[in-house]
Design an enzyme around this catalytic site. Structure first.
Site, mmCIF file in Angstrom:
data_model
loop_
_atom_site.group_PDB
_atom_site.id
_atom_site.type_symbol
_atom_site.label_atom_id
_atom_site.label_comp_id
_atom_site.label_asym_id
_atom_site.label_seq_id
_atom_site.Cartn_x
_atom_site.Cartn_y
_atom_site.Cartn_z
ATOM 1 N N ASP A 1 -32.156 24.122 -1.652
ATOM 2 C CA ASP A 1 -30.784 24.512 -1.933
ATOM 3 C C ASP A 1 -30.518 25.962 -1.522
ATOM 4 O O ASP A 1 -31.357 26.839 -1.724
ATOM 5 C CB ASP A 1 -30.533 24.333 -3.438
ATOM 6 C CG ASP A 1 -29.109 24.616 -3.847
ATOM 7 O OD1 ASP A 1 -28.202 23.931 -3.355
ATOM 8 O OD2 ASP A 1 -28.902 25.531 -4.672
ATOM 9 N N GLU B 1 -30.896 23.790 3.254
ATOM 10 C CA GLU B 1 -29.443 23.959 3.233
ATOM 11 C C GLU B 1 -29.138 25.367 3.733
ATOM 12 O O GLU B 1 -29.464 26.355 3.073
ATOM 13 C CB GLU B 1 -28.875 23.770 1.827
ATOM 14 C CG GLU B 1 -27.353 23.863 1.843
ATOM 15 C CD GLU B 1 -26.727 23.942 0.461
ATOM 16 O OE1 GLU B 1 -25.524 23.672 0.350
ATOM 17 O OE2 GLU B 1 -27.435 24.288 -0.508
ATOM 18 N N HIS C 1 -22.430 15.693 -1.609
ATOM 19 C CA HIS C 1 -21.856 15.815 -2.947
ATOM 20 C C HIS C 1 -20.939 17.021 -3.071
ATOM 21 O O HIS C 1 -20.265 17.182 -4.101
ATOM 22 C CB HIS C 1 -22.974 15.912 -3.985
ATOM 23 C CG HIS C 1 -23.817 17.137 -3.837
ATOM 24 N ND1 HIS C 1 -24.694 17.322 -2.789
ATOM 25 C CD2 HIS C 1 -23.915 18.254 -4.600
ATOM 26 C CE1 HIS C 1 -25.283 18.491 -2.917
ATOM 27 N NE2 HIS C 1 -24.832 19.077 -4.003
#
Length: 514
Positions: free
Chosen positions: A191, A254, A316
């Site tokens: 992340d 990411e 998401h």
């Protein structure tokens, strides 16, 4: 092919309205039948859920709402039994403010873990130490009255940024990777990887001359000093060394940066990086053949030697594909995603063509939307539950789901689309089956071809096999551009009834070049 599951919204097994690990395990046959290679789970760790799991309170356990480690092990084993890989979401930039590390860090200025997080004295006027903004809106600094200092949070104040310049932090997070790899996990999606290191001295970020209030507070400044620092590549290399020590493991990063900076996260031969830095360009690309051709060409040209491409079209955090471009073009988008060179990432529910979901004000759960209302930044519409059939609550739960279902769930569900040979779901299944059958699509080279106005046309080729893909991004019929003397045979159309001449409106077509 990676399939992202948002655990809260996939399948509830215990009747609390929230998806869980046993629910995912119950639906593994569905995932395997899609034809994907790997599952990526959004965070499942213990968390106060201020940001729905991206505020981790324990990196080496499972949140009670999702299950426990025994249930995780069962899920992992059954995933492997079906020939699938399982990736977890690793959140290294920040922890929850309820993590024991942070609780100890904020206990006093003399705490042994004070330097595990980023603490600074107030500015001379008593305000925040610098002008950095949170991606969730407002200042990136929160004052702790008890110790009189501010701590840094690039996201919510409940998500305190770890100090990756501290070797103890690096070791602790390395231990986390070892814990899960030793358990059998096949890799991680990392992340906000580009955020992990901040510039020495924490200088002010430059103001953004193009700032518009409707974009949200985070765009007031340019993140020149608060993200993407040169030292991040040492951190990435350390992650890669751990992954490589376990054999065939995958690291996905990411990295929301322009392509020239994005591709540096692949690393180099002497300093390897992540295997796949996420390429998000298709999330907000103009849905135009010329623009897409430019994006693909520039990305392919920027890849380092040996760099394998990656394409992401839904997540998401992003509006649904069908909500962005309409259902007709969402079928074309599916063909684009699954025929480009590289590893595609598919987000749960996009294979059903779920579009915009209106979330009533009293059902909003996303902290980004609650903190900056009216800006259209809410991510709840992308996180609504999967619809499995036309039974109560779409077969997702016996209780009211934590977020509302899409309005047309009674027909837009897995059971209904499985029975409909022309459905979006069956289109995805056929496309994924083609990727497995045809090496040209799986690993072949890529070349753009001339196309009619509004048509994106390209060739995939491997081991003597040649395939052509033609995507009509318009609502008008278009010509199929085939060189003189070339013979083609259609293999798959995005339409239930393919055009007999050229390309119908909103049609994508895969052809074999004979």
């Amino acid at each position: 092919m990676v399939y992202q599951i948002y655990p809260r919204s996939f399948q509830d097994s215990n009747g609390d309205g929230i998806g869980d690990l046993d629910g995912i395990r119950q639906r593994l046959d569905y995932v395997a039948a899609l034809g994907v290679d790997a599952i990526w789970l959004s965070p499942i760790f213990p968390s106060p859920m201020a940001d729905f799991g991206y505020d981790v309170a324990d990196y080496c356990d499972v949140a009670e709402m999702f299950g426990d480690l025994a249930q995780f092990d069962a899920l992992l084993a059954e995933t492997h039994d079906r020939g699938l890989k399982l990736l977890l979401d690793f959140v290294p930039n920040h922890s929850s403010d309820q993590h024991p590390w942070f609780i100890e860090s904020r206990s006093s200025r003399d705490s042994p873990r004070r330097d595990w997080y980023i603490w600074r004295d107030p500015a001379p006027d008593g305000g925040p130490p610098n002008n950095w903004t949170s991606d969730m809106g407002g200042s990136a600094w929160e004052l702790d009255p008890a110790t009189g200092q501010y701590y840094l949070h690039a996201f919510l104040k409940e998500q305190a940024d770890l100090n990756w310049r501290n070797p103890d932090v690096r070791q602790a997070m390395t231990d986390v990777l070892h814990f899960w790899f030793a358990r059998g996990v096949d890799g991680f999606r990392i992340d906000v990887l580009w955020h992990c290191i901040k510039a020495e001295g924490l200088p002010d970020n430059p103001l953004n001359p193009d700032f518009r209030p409707e974009l949200g507070d985070k765009f007031k400044v340019l993140q020149h000093h608060s993200a993407n620092q040169p030292e991040i590549h040492d951190v990435v290399q350390s992650f890669r060394q751990v992954a490589d020590s376990y054999g065939e493991r995958l690291l996905v990063g990411e990295v929301c940066l322009p392509v020239p900076q994005l591709v540096t996260y692949y690393g180099s031969d002497d300093r390897p990086g992540v295997h796949l830095p996420f390429n998000f360009q298709l999330l907000d690309a103009p849905w135009d053949a010329q623009a897409l051709a430019r994006i693909i060409t520039e990305y392919e040209a920027a890849l380092p030697p040996g760099g394998w491409p990656n394409w992401v079209m839904g997540s998401h955090d992003a509006p649904r594909i069908a909500g962005r471009i309409g259902e007709a073009q969402a079928r074309v988008a599916a063909m684009l995603l699954l025929t480009l060179r590289g590893t595609p990432t598919l987000y749960q529910g996009d294979e059903l063509g779920i579009a915009c979901v209106v979330i009533p004000t009293d059902r909003i759960r996303d902290p980004q939307d609650l903190r900056q209302p009216g800006l259209g930044l809410g991510r709840d519409p992308s996180r609504t539950p999967m619809a499995w059939d036309d039974s109560h609550n779409a077969g997702f739960s016996t209780a009211e789901p934590w977020l509302p279902l899409h309005d047309d769930w009674a027909t837009r569900n897995v059971a209904h689309q499985t029975a409909d040979t022309g459905s979006m779901l069956n289109l995805y299944r056929r496309l994924l089956a083609m990727r497995r059958r045809h090496m040209a699509l799986n690993s072949g080279d890529f070349a753009l071809l001339p196309g009619d106005c509004g048509v994106l046309q390209y060739q995939r080729r491997a081991d003597g096999e040649k395939l052509m893909v033609a995507l009509n991004l318009t609502d008008q019929p278009r010509r199929l551009m085939v060189p003189d003397g070339v013979i083609t045979a259609p293999l798959l159309s995005t339409l239930a009834v393919p055009s007999s001449d050229g390309l119908a409106p909103h049609e994508g077509l895969i052809l074999e070049i004979l």
